[in-house]
Motif scaffolding. Structure first.
Motif, PDB file in Angstrom:
ATOM      1  N   PRO A  88     -48.093  78.864   5.647  1.00  0.00           N
ATOM      2  CA  PRO A  88     -48.278  78.128   6.966  1.00  0.00           C
ATOM      3  C   PRO A  88     -46.956  77.546   7.726  1.00  0.00           C
ATOM      4  CG  PRO A  88     -49.769  77.596   5.115  1.00  0.00           C
ATOM      5  CD  PRO A  88     -48.724  78.408   4.638  1.00  0.00           C
ATOM      6  N   GLY A  89     -45.850  77.008   7.140  1.00  0.00           N
ATOM      7  CA  GLY A  89     -44.824  76.641   7.415  1.00  0.00           C
ATOM      8  C   GLY A  89     -44.189  77.730   8.162  1.00  0.00           C
ATOM      9  N   ALA A  90     -44.180  78.834   7.422  1.00  0.00           N
ATOM     10  CA  ALA A  90     -43.668  79.993   8.225  1.00  0.00           C
ATOM     11  C   ALA A  90     -44.079  80.315   9.484  1.00  0.00           C
ATOM     12  CB  ALA A  90     -43.359  81.176   7.370  1.00  0.00           C
ATOM     13  N   ALA A  91     -45.662  80.100   9.669  1.00  0.00           N
ATOM     14  CA  ALA A  91     -46.259  80.682  10.579  1.00  0.00           C
ATOM     15  C   ALA A  91     -46.002  79.234  12.035  1.00  0.00           C
ATOM     16  CB  ALA A  91     -47.828  80.366  10.661  1.00  0.00           C
ATOM     17  N   GLY A 143     -54.429  74.948  14.563  1.00  0.00           N
ATOM     18  CA  GLY A 143     -53.801  75.243  15.872  1.00  0.00           C
ATOM     19  C   GLY A 143     -52.628  76.098  15.934  1.00  0.00           C
ATOM     20  N   VAL A 144     -51.846  75.843  14.787  1.00  0.00           N
ATOM     21  CA  VAL A 144     -50.516  76.476  14.631  1.00  0.00           C
ATOM     22  C   VAL A 144     -50.951  78.344  14.422  1.00  0.00           C
ATOM     23  CG1 VAL A 144     -48.696  77.165  13.078  1.00  0.00           C
ATOM     24  CG2 VAL A 144     -49.005  75.026  13.714  1.00  0.00           C
ATOM     25  N   MET A 223     -35.905  67.922  14.870  1.00  0.00           N
ATOM     26  CA  MET A 223     -36.174  67.338  13.654  1.00  0.00           C
ATOM     27  C   MET A 223     -37.909  66.539  13.788  1.00  0.00           C
ATOM     28  SD  MET A 223     -33.034  65.209  11.750  1.00  0.00           S
ATOM     29  CE  MET A 223     -32.704  64.219  13.273  1.00  0.00           C
ATOM     30  N   ILE A 224     -38.133  66.433  14.948  1.00  0.00           N
ATOM     31  CA  ILE A 224     -39.524  65.703  14.932  1.00  0.00           C
ATOM     32  C   ILE A 224     -40.538  66.866  15.536  1.00  0.00           C
ATOM     33  CG2 ILE A 224     -40.774  64.309  16.812  1.00  0.00           C
ATOM     34  CD1 ILE A 224     -38.452  62.521  17.209  1.00  0.00           C
ATOM     35  N   GLY A 225     -40.033  67.851  16.288  1.00  0.00           N
ATOM     36  CA  GLY A 225     -40.932  68.829  16.744  1.00  0.00           C
ATOM     37  C   GLY A 225     -41.039  70.201  15.673  1.00  0.00           C
ATOM     38  N   VAL A 226     -40.245  70.055  14.754  1.00  0.00           N
ATOM     39  CA  VAL A 226     -40.078  71.224  13.746  1.00  0.00           C
ATOM     40  C   VAL A 226     -40.030  70.575  12.509  1.00  0.00           C
ATOM     41  CG1 VAL A 226     -39.119  73.404  12.919  1.00  0.00           C
ATOM     42  CG2 VAL A 226     -39.071  72.673  15.356  1.00  0.00           C
ATOM     43  N   VAL A 233     -47.286  70.137   7.033  1.00  0.00           N
ATOM     44  CA  VAL A 233     -47.940  71.345   6.592  1.00  0.00           C
ATOM     45  C   VAL A 233     -47.526  71.705   5.138  1.00  0.00           C
ATOM     46  CG1 VAL A 233     -47.948  73.811   6.974  1.00  0.00           C
ATOM     47  CG2 VAL A 233     -48.064  72.556   9.016  1.00  0.00           C
ATOM     48  N   THR A 234     -46.459  71.576   4.961  1.00  0.00           N
ATOM     49  CA  THR A 234     -46.029  71.951   3.474  1.00  0.00           C
ATOM     50  C   THR A 234     -46.722  70.969   2.360  1.00  0.00           C
ATOM     51  OG1 THR A 234     -43.826  72.797   4.125  1.00  0.00           O
ATOM     52  CG2 THR A 234     -44.028  72.400   2.039  1.00  0.00           C
TER      53      THR A 234
END
Length: 397
Positions: A88-91, A143-144, A223-226, A233-234
Motif C-alpha cells: 500500500p505504501g508503494a501504491a 482512497g489511495v 515530508m508531510i504529504g508523502v 499506511v505502513t
C-alpha cells in the motif's frame, strides 16, 4: 558448548530443521510478494522520475532489506518472521510522487523510516496507532488504491482480450486456488501478451543490480504529504495486520524489536530506494501455517528460506526491472489493480463499517481519491486532515 561455537550450532540446527516443505513455502511466499507488488514498486519509482538504473536500485534495496531482516528475525526468535516492503505504501507513492524531486522523495522515505524506528525503540507503536481512528487510516488507504481499481477496468477500452483474460484467471484462481490467484493472473497475462506479440523479452538478460545512492533533501511538503502518509499506511495497513497474522498462528514475538529493526533497516536503505520495510502479512501466512511444516518449532526455516529468495531476487533487481519494462502497459495496470483489489475492498469495508466514524471516513476517502494537493502537499494528508475535522465537529459537547 563455548559461545564461539554457537553460530555453527545454529547453522547445524537450521539444516536439521529445514525440509523441502519449508523451502517450498519460502519460495511461494516470495513469489506471491513479487508477483503481486513488484509492478507497483515499478510504477512508484517511475512516478518519481527514476531511471532504469534507479528502479533496479529500488528493487535491490527492498529485496536485500527484506532478505536480511527475514533471515535475522527468523534466526533470532526461532519463528517464521517474514518482512516485506509496504505494498500500500508503494501504491501511495505511485499517486503522490509525480512532481516531487527524487531527492525530496528520499528525504520523505527517511522521515517515515525515522518515525517507524521511533515507534519501535520507544514502544509507542500500539499507543500511537490507537490515537488515529482505524476507520480513517483505512479510508485513506482506500482512497489511495481507488485509482488502481479504476485503471484495471480502463484497460478494457484499449485492449479487451488481455485484461479480460486476466480478470477471468483471477476469478477462477480465487474460486479454486486463492493462495495462488495472483501468480496465476500474471502467468495468464504473460501467455496472452506473448500470443498477441506484446511481450518484448529479447533484451532481458540476467544482470546484477547496482545500488544507486541519492542524497536526500528535506522538503516540508514532501515530508508531510508523502512521508507522513507513508508512515501511517505502513504501520496501520502492514505492521498491525502482520502482528495479527503472526499471533493468530500461535507465535508471540516481541513487537518493539521487530518494528524498530524494520525501521532501522529502512533508514539505512532509503537513500538507495528502500522506501519502507514492514512485517509481512499475506505472504507470511504461507510460512506460518502447517503447510510449511507440521511442527511449529521448525517453521522458522521457512522464514530463512524466504529471506534467501528475497536476497537472490534483490541482487538481480536490474533483471526484474527489465522484465517489467518489457510488459505491455495494460498488463502492468491489470496485475496491479487485481493484486490490490482485496486490499481496496477490505479498506472500504473497514472504513465504512463503524457507523460512528462513517461520515469522517467517507470524507477522508473522497478527499484522498480526489488527488488534490494544496500547498504542494499530497491528497493523502489532506484526506486525513479533512476526516479528523469532520470527526471532531461531529462530537457532542
Amino acid at each position: 558448548m563455548p559461545a564461539s561455537d554457537l553460530p555453527l550450532r545454529r547453522r547445524l540446527a537450521c539444516l536439521r530443521d529445514g525440509s523441502l516443505s519449508t523451502l517450498t513455502a519460502g519460495f511461494i511466499a516470495v513469489l506471491i510478494g513479487y508477483s503481486s507488488s513488484a509492478v507497483i514498486i515499478f510504477q512508484a519509482a517511475e512516478a518519481a522520475g527514476a531511471s532504469q538504473a534507479q528502479i533496479g536500485s529500488w528493487l535491490w534495496a527492498l529485496g536485500v532489506g527484506a532478505g536480511l531482516t527475514s533471515i535475522g528475525f527468523s534466526l533470532r526468535y526461532r519463528m517464521p518472521l517474514l518482512t516485506a516492503w509496504s505494498t500500500p505504501g508503494a501504491a501511495l507513492l505511485a499517486t503522490s510522487l509525480p512532481g516531487v524531486a527524487m531527492s525530496d522523495a528520499i528525504g520523505a522515505f527517511l522521515f517515515s523510516s525515522a518515525l517507524i524506528t521511533l515507534c519501535g525503540v520507544t514502544g509507542l507503536f500500539e499507543r500511537l496507532m490507537h490515537r488515529l481512528p482505524r476507520a480513517l487510516a483505512s479510508a485513506m488507504l482506500a482512497g489511495v488504491l481507488l485509482r488502481f481499481g479504476l485503471d484495471l477496468f480502463a484497460t478494457l477500452e484499449h485492449r479487451l482480450v488481455l485484461p479480460l483474460s486476466m480478470c477471468l484467471a483471477y476469478l477462477l484462481g480465487k474460486r479454486w486456488w486463492p493462495r495462488y490467484a495472483i501468480p496465476l493472473v500474471l502467468a495468464t497475462g504473460c501467455l496472452v501478451a506473448q500470443a498477441q506479440g506484446l511481450l518484448h523479452l529479447e533484451e532481458v538478460t540476467p544482470r546484477l543490480a547496482q545500488p544507486v545512492f541519492t542524497a536526500p533533501t528535506f522538503s516540508a511538503s514532501a515530508m508531510i504529504g508523502v512521508g507522513l502518509p507513508l508512515f501511517v499506511v505502513t504501520m496501520a495497513s502492514q505492521n498491525l495486520p502482520g502482528i495479527a497474522v503472526i499471533r493468530a498462528a500461535g507465535f508471540s514475538p516481541p513487537v518493539s524489536p521487530l518494528i524498530g529493526g524494520t525501521g532501522l533497516t529502512s533508514l539505512a536503505l532509503a537513500p538507495f530506494g528502500g522506501f519502507a520495510l514492514n512485517l509481512a502479512a499475506i505472504s507470511a501466512a504461507v510460512c506460518l501455517g502447517p503447510e510449511s511444516h507440521a511442527e511449529p518449532g521448525r517453521r522458522y526455516t521457512a522464514g530463512i528460506a524466504a529471506g534467501g529468495f528475497y536476497l537472490l531476487l534483490g541482487l538481480f533487481g536490474a533483471t526484474v526491472t527489465a522484465l517489467f519494462a518489457a510488459f505491455p502497459a495494460e498488463l502492468v495496470m491489470a496485475i496491479a489493480g487485481l493484486a490490490l483489489l482485496p486490499t481496496l475492498g477490505a479498506g472500504l469495508a473497514d472504513a465504512l463499517g463503524a457507523e460512528g466514524h462513517r461520515d469522517a471516513a467517507l470524507v477522508t476517502f473522497l478527499v484522498t481519491a480526489s488527488g488534490i494537493s494544496p500547498g504542494g502537499i499530497g491528497a493523502a494528508f489532506w484526506g486525513l486532515v479533512a476526516g479528523l475535522v469532520v470527526m471532531l465537529a461531529g462530537r457532542r459537547p
